[in-house]
Design a protein around this motif. Structure first.
Motif, PDB file in Angstrom:
ATOM      1  N   VAL A 161      -4.415  18.612  27.991  1.00 45.27           N
ATOM      2  CA  VAL A 161      -3.745  17.366  28.680  1.00 45.27           C
ATOM      3  C   VAL A 161      -4.478  16.159  28.154  1.00 45.27           C
ATOM      4  O   VAL A 161      -3.595  15.203  28.230  1.00 45.27           O
ATOM      5  CB  VAL A 161      -3.303  17.708  29.818  1.00 45.27           C
ATOM      6  CG1 VAL A 161      -4.219  17.311  30.934  1.00 45.27           C
ATOM      7  CG2 VAL A 161      -1.938  16.750  30.340  1.00 45.27           C
ATOM      8  N   TYR A 201      -0.802  13.508  27.532  1.00 48.18           N
ATOM      9  CA  TYR A 201       0.363  14.018  27.997  1.00 48.18           C
ATOM     10  C   TYR A 201       0.218  13.584  29.633  1.00 48.18           C
ATOM     11  O   TYR A 201       1.025  14.084  30.428  1.00 48.18           O
ATOM     12  CB  TYR A 201       0.548  15.403  27.982  1.00 48.18           C
ATOM     13  CG  TYR A 201       1.233  15.847  26.756  1.00 48.18           C
ATOM     14  CD1 TYR A 201       1.864  14.768  25.794  1.00 48.18           C
ATOM     15  CD2 TYR A 201       1.440  17.202  26.367  1.00 48.18           C
ATOM     16  CE1 TYR A 201       2.440  15.384  24.643  1.00 48.18           C
ATOM     17  CE2 TYR A 201       2.066  17.586  25.099  1.00 48.18           C
ATOM     18  CZ  TYR A 201       2.522  16.763  24.427  1.00 48.18           C
ATOM     19  OH  TYR A 201       3.201  16.882  23.453  1.00 48.18           O
ATOM     20  N   TYR A 236      -3.651  16.716  23.470  1.00 49.98           N
ATOM     21  CA  TYR A 236      -2.637  15.899  23.608  1.00 49.98           C
ATOM     22  C   TYR A 236      -2.825  14.635  24.686  1.00 49.98           C
ATOM     23  O   TYR A 236      -3.423  15.107  25.478  1.00 49.98           O
ATOM     24  CB  TYR A 236      -1.035  16.721  24.057  1.00 49.98           C
ATOM     25  CG  TYR A 236      -1.045  17.846  23.131  1.00 49.98           C
ATOM     26  CD1 TYR A 236      -0.469  17.868  21.754  1.00 49.98           C
ATOM     27  CD2 TYR A 236      -1.464  19.044  23.448  1.00 49.98           C
ATOM     28  CE1 TYR A 236      -0.244  19.058  21.064  1.00 49.98           C
ATOM     29  CE2 TYR A 236      -1.568  20.112  22.543  1.00 49.98           C
ATOM     30  CZ  TYR A 236      -0.782  20.086  21.487  1.00 49.98           C
ATOM     31  OH  TYR A 236      -0.680  21.179  20.569  1.00 49.98           O
ATOM     32  N   THR A 257       2.317  15.275  34.248  1.00 51.35           N
ATOM     33  CA  THR A 257       2.494  15.225  32.939  1.00 51.35           C
ATOM     34  C   THR A 257       3.391  14.081  32.783  1.00 51.35           C
ATOM     35  O   THR A 257       4.062  13.647  33.844  1.00 51.35           O
ATOM     36  CB  THR A 257       2.927  16.313  32.268  1.00 51.35           C
ATOM     37  OG1 THR A 257       4.108  16.907  32.901  1.00 51.35           O
ATOM     38  CG2 THR A 257       1.798  17.303  32.316  1.00 51.35           C
ATOM     39  N   SER A 258       3.542  13.301  31.545  1.00 52.38           N
ATOM     40  CA  SER A 258       4.611  12.189  31.404  1.00 52.38           C
ATOM     41  C   SER A 258       5.771  12.763  31.456  1.00 52.38           C
ATOM     42  O   SER A 258       6.950  11.982  31.695  1.00 52.38           O
ATOM     43  CB  SER A 258       4.361  11.806  29.989  1.00 52.38           C
ATOM     44  OG  SER A 258       4.124  12.820  29.038  1.00 52.38           O
ATOM     45  N   THR A 302       6.606  17.666  28.129  1.00 52.42           N
ATOM     46  CA  THR A 302       5.281  17.790  28.007  1.00 52.42           C
ATOM     47  C   THR A 302       4.504  18.904  28.691  1.00 52.42           C
ATOM     48  O   THR A 302       3.591  19.489  27.920  1.00 52.42           O
ATOM     49  CB  THR A 302       4.397  16.402  27.723  1.00 52.42           C
ATOM     50  OG1 THR A 302       4.665  15.755  29.287  1.00 52.42           O
ATOM     51  CG2 THR A 302       4.994  15.311  27.006  1.00 52.42           C
ATOM     52  N   HIS A 344       5.364  21.988  26.709  1.00 53.07           N
ATOM     53  CA  HIS A 344       4.694  22.134  25.417  1.00 53.07           C
ATOM     54  C   HIS A 344       3.477  22.380  25.659  1.00 53.07           C
ATOM     55  O   HIS A 344       2.558  23.289  25.067  1.00 53.07           O
ATOM     56  CB  HIS A 344       4.477  20.699  24.494  1.00 53.07           C
ATOM     57  CG  HIS A 344       4.107  20.877  23.165  1.00 53.07           C
ATOM     58  ND1 HIS A 344       3.433  19.762  22.757  1.00 53.07           N
ATOM     59  CD2 HIS A 344       3.830  21.905  22.370  1.00 53.07           C
ATOM     60  CE1 HIS A 344       2.481  20.303  21.755  1.00 53.07           C
ATOM     61  NE2 HIS A 344       2.954  21.459  21.506  1.00 53.07           N
ATOM     62  N   LEU A 345       2.489  21.898  26.907  1.00 47.09           N
ATOM     63  CA  LEU A 345       1.433  22.436  27.286  1.00 47.09           C
ATOM     64  C   LEU A 345       1.175  23.762  27.622  1.00 47.09           C
ATOM     65  O   LEU A 345       0.416  24.385  27.335  1.00 47.09           O
ATOM     66  CB  LEU A 345       1.072  21.423  28.732  1.00 47.09           C
ATOM     67  CG  LEU A 345      -0.487  21.354  29.127  1.00 47.09           C
ATOM     68  CD1 LEU A 345      -1.320  20.676  28.101  1.00 47.09           C
ATOM     69  CD2 LEU A 345      -0.399  20.540  30.279  1.00 47.09           C
TER      70      LEU A 345
END
Ligand SMILES: Cc1ncc(COP(=O)(O)O)c(C=O)c1O
Length: 366
Positions: free
Chosen positions: A210, A228, A226, A56-57, A61, A64-65
């Motif tokens: 994602v 991400y 998202y 992920t970034s 994130t 949040h995922l």
């Protein structure tokens, strides 16, 4: 001091990282636009001992995922420790869920299992402990509590690449976990994170969320998701660092020992204690000032900065921020007000540590 400045944190970059990123920027497009993402994800999953990883970034994130994958939302409470970086709290608010702040253990600065148990209500849906500064959470105590109350265990392991409890990574204890590769972490990708899980169903959900909620391989959107996923270029740096991760962990543990040898026995200065059966990654050597010295924590940091040595304070207690209701968590308060993370930049050698410790002793008057 032999250096112009000692930085608080920073990575170790070798020819391997330079060659790998050069390959990604030269060849990592067209049919190869995902090669490093896939290599990094599968190598990282193997490293932490779970089936699935999603690059992920950032860890934020990835966290949040986890919240979205666990389907947390309005009316739900998630129990978290009061001492952490704000992402541990904010990712729940993104979903409309409520973070509930509990106190930490005095020695390891991780969630106190007794305080967790006391904070459970009928609205509690999940627990997000934090392997703070690379110290393992007491998963042996927390996993059975989560099982007993049917709570999802989502771990903020952002600072804990290389940390082990009973020989296993935090990811092996949690339903889902997130790691960070931000520039001050054990291994870096610039900015970046990893979502990991051993659960096929959770992985399937996260893997769709994602990438914008799209039906895999299509532009058809099945749910709101998202954007991400980590980029291939970023993944190439993370992948190269992962080849060296055990070397990086050993170097951080050595750095910690050098600090401990020089500061660990000074009355009024305490350093964290490694939990039995734990290999902390020791990515942040921290001290807590509990004695009477010539100056306090902030005075010490200011004077070290004057002497060209950068440090960081321990994170502030999160529940005191204006958007939350302040909770009395005395251990968190004490550590947050008196703790400092000492320089942990990857280039530091024993002579640098000697210099830093001599300056600290001089400023404190010990
Ligand atoms: C405990 C903790 N959680 C989450 C994060 C967020 O990581 P990232 O910067 O990769 O989003 C950090 C970063 O410092 C952290 O220390």
């Amino acid at each position: 001091m032999k250096r112009e400045r000692i930085h608080s944190a920073g990575p170790s970059i070798t020819q391997l990282e330079i060659d790998t990123v050069t390959d990604a920027v030269t060849n990592g497009f067209y049919s190869h636009y995902r090669d490093y993402i896939e290599k990094f994800e599968s190598a990282f999953a193997e490293y932490v001992g779970v089936k699935h990883a999603i690059a992920t970034s950032s860890a934020t994130t990835a966290m949040h995922l986890m919240v979205a994958t666990a389907d947390l939302g309005p009316g739900d409470e998630v129990i978290i420790p009061d001492l952490s970086w704000i992402a541990t709290a904010s990712v729940h608010t993104y979903a409309g869920a409520k973070p509930v702040f509990v106190d930490i253990e005095p020695d390891t600065w991780t969630m106190d299992p007794e305080k967790l148990k006391a904070a459970i209500t009928p609205r509690t849906k999940a627990v997000m402990p934090v392997d703070l500064y690379g110290h393992a959470v007491d998963y042996d105590a927390i996993v059975p509590i989560c099982r007993e109350y049917g709570l999802t265990l989502i771990s903020d392991s952002a600072p804990a690449v290389g940390t082990l409890l009973n020989g296993k990574s935090p990811a092996r204890y949690a339903d889902m976990a997130a790691y960070s590769f931000q520039g001050a972490k054990m291994m870096i990708s610039g900015e970046g994170g990893m979502f990991v899980t051993d659960d096929d169903e959770l992985f399937k959900r996260a893997d769709q969320l994602v990438e914008d909620g799209r039906k895999p391989g299509t532009f058809w959107i099945e749910k709101i998701g998202y954007h991400y996923r980590m980029s291939n270029l970023t993944a190439s740096l993370g992948y190269a660092q992962l080849q060296r991760v055990e070397e990086l962990v050993a170097a951080k543990r050595q750095l910690f020992d050098w600090y401990h040898d020089r500061l660990g026995d000074i009355p009024g200065i305490s350093m964290f204690k490694e939990r039995p059966n734990c290999r902390a990654n020791c990515s942040y050597p921290s001290i807590v000032l509990e004695g009477e010295f010539k100056t306090d924590r902030d005075g010490l940091r200011d004077e070290l900065r004057n002497r060209k040595i950068d440090t960081r304070p321990i994170f502030p207690k999160m529940s005191q921020f204006p958007m939350f209701e302040t909770v009395a968590n005395p251990v968190t308060e004490r550590i947050a007000e008196t703790g400092i993370n000492l320089p942990t930049a990857a280039y530091l050698d024993e002579e640098d540590v000697e210099d830093v410790c001599n300056e600290i002793k001089d400023i404190l008057g010990v």
